[in-house]
Each structure stands twice: as C-alpha cells, then as structure tokens.
Design a protein around this motif. Structure first.
Motif, PDB file in Angstrom:
ATOM      1  N   LYS A 199       2.508   1.574  -3.501  1.00 31.98           N
ATOM      2  CA  LYS A 199       1.430   2.164  -4.426  1.00 31.98           C
ATOM      3  C   LYS A 199       1.124   3.524  -4.441  1.00 31.98           C
ATOM      4  O   LYS A 199       0.954   4.206  -5.679  1.00 31.98           O
ATOM      5  CB  LYS A 199       0.146   1.113  -4.252  1.00 31.98           C
ATOM      6  CG  LYS A 199      -1.042   1.539  -4.957  1.00 31.98           C
ATOM      7  CD  LYS A 199      -1.965   0.482  -4.926  1.00 31.98           C
ATOM      8  CE  LYS A 199      -2.912   0.969  -3.854  1.00 31.98           C
ATOM      9  NZ  LYS A 199      -3.618   2.256  -3.914  1.00 31.98           N
ATOM     10  N   ASN A 200       1.098   3.729  -2.954  1.00 31.04           N
ATOM     11  CA  ASN A 200       0.788   5.494  -2.802  1.00 31.04           C
ATOM     12  C   ASN A 200       1.973   6.100  -3.474  1.00 31.04           C
ATOM     13  O   ASN A 200       1.760   7.270  -3.929  1.00 31.04           O
ATOM     14  CB  ASN A 200       0.295   5.617  -1.455  1.00 31.04           C
ATOM     15  CG  ASN A 200      -0.662   4.984  -1.111  1.00 31.04           C
ATOM     16  OD1 ASN A 200      -1.903   4.930  -1.826  1.00 31.04           O
ATOM     17  ND2 ASN A 200      -1.271   4.755   0.133  1.00 31.04           N
ATOM     18  N   GLN A 226       1.775   6.324  -7.158  1.00 31.29           N
ATOM     19  CA  GLN A 226       0.936   7.261  -7.654  1.00 31.29           C
ATOM     20  C   GLN A 226       1.489   8.590  -7.566  1.00 31.29           C
ATOM     21  O   GLN A 226       0.994   9.782  -8.043  1.00 31.29           O
ATOM     22  CB  GLN A 226      -0.291   6.930  -6.905  1.00 31.29           C
ATOM     23  CG  GLN A 226      -1.015   5.632  -7.400  1.00 31.29           C
ATOM     24  CD  GLN A 226      -2.382   5.075  -6.522  1.00 31.29           C
ATOM     25  OE1 GLN A 226      -2.329   5.335  -5.408  1.00 31.29           O
ATOM     26  NE2 GLN A 226      -3.045   4.351  -7.313  1.00 31.29           N
ATOM     27  N   ARG A 271       0.965  -1.134   0.217  1.00 30.94           N
ATOM     28  CA  ARG A 271      -0.022  -0.013  -0.163  1.00 30.94           C
ATOM     29  C   ARG A 271       0.787   1.321  -0.005  1.00 30.94           C
ATOM     30  O   ARG A 271       0.466   2.162  -0.878  1.00 30.94           O
ATOM     31  CB  ARG A 271      -0.824  -0.016   1.057  1.00 30.94           C
ATOM     32  CG  ARG A 271      -1.884   1.185   1.091  1.00 30.94           C
ATOM     33  CD  ARG A 271      -2.776   0.996   2.326  1.00 30.94           C
ATOM     34  NE  ARG A 271      -3.789   0.039   2.421  1.00 30.94           N
ATOM     35  CZ  ARG A 271      -3.639  -1.074   3.198  1.00 30.94           C
ATOM     36  NH1 ARG A 271      -2.971  -1.055   4.250  1.00 30.94           N
ATOM     37  NH2 ARG A 271      -4.476  -1.983   3.163  1.00 30.94           N
ATOM     38  N   CYS A 272       1.874   1.062   0.740  1.00 25.35           N
ATOM     39  CA  CYS A 272       2.824   2.274   0.969  1.00 25.35           C
ATOM     40  C   CYS A 272       3.571   2.398  -0.465  1.00 25.35           C
ATOM     41  O   CYS A 272       3.576   3.653  -0.939  1.00 25.35           O
ATOM     42  CB  CYS A 272       3.940   2.046   1.839  1.00 25.35           C
ATOM     43  SG  CYS A 272       5.170   3.473   2.047  1.00 25.35           S
TER      44      CYS A 272
END
Length: 103
Positions: free
Chosen positions: A32-33, A36, A29-30
């Motif tokens: 991926k963020n 982005q 998640r980290c």
C-alpha cells in the motif's frame, strides 16, 4: 526501482505465508505504501499484485487484503486503461466476501 527488487520476495511471501495474518498485514502495508509513493508508476505491478491478492483472499480471506486493494483502486481507478482489470479484481473479491457473509 526498489519495489521491483522486493516484489518477487513479497509475492513469494504472499504465496507461502498467506495464512499468517501478521505477515499479511506487513506485506499489504508495504504494498500500500509503495502504491501511494509510486502512484501510476506502480502499473507494472498492478496485474501481478491484483492476481496475488485475489489468490491469497480466496485461500485466506483477510481484511488487510481488501484494505490494500482499496488503495489500488484509488490510484488506478480514474484511468480508463485500468478499469476492467480493477473491476475483475473487485468482482472476484466481492463474490468471495458475499459468500463468507452469507454463511
């Protein structure tokens, strides 16, 4: 940048705790963020992140890894300079996925 400072820690966590699904969810998640937010500026981490994901997936196949690499493909897939490394990554992940699904 900030991600450059935390990447070595994330990479170490991927290696040492790759079998812990909760930890992997947070690392992915980290990452991926960061992809982005950084967009093409993430390019310095493309190869090490892709390699770490493939290695982690070979040992502990988790959907969160596949989910994170879809973001990698979304960010870099339109740039011809990155097509081959992305294809190599997807081939490795795809082969392992089909192996699992064939069992």
């Amino acid at each position: 940048g900030t991600f450059g400072k935390i990447w070595p820690v994330l990479e170490q966590v991927l290696t040492q705790h790759g079998g812990d699904e909760d930890v992997m969810e947070e690392v992915m998640r980290c990452s991926k963020n960061a992809m982005q937010a950084m967009n093409l500026a993430f390019r310095d981490f493309l190869a090490p992140f892709a390699t770490a994901c493939v290695n982690a997936f070979m040992r502990h196949p988790m959907s969160c890894i596949l989910y994170a690499v879809t973001t990698l493909v979304s960010v870099f897939g339109r740039d011809g300079r990155y097509v081959q490394p992305l294809c190599d990554m997807c081939e490795a992940l795809g082969n392992k996925t089909f192996e699992i699904l064939s069992q």
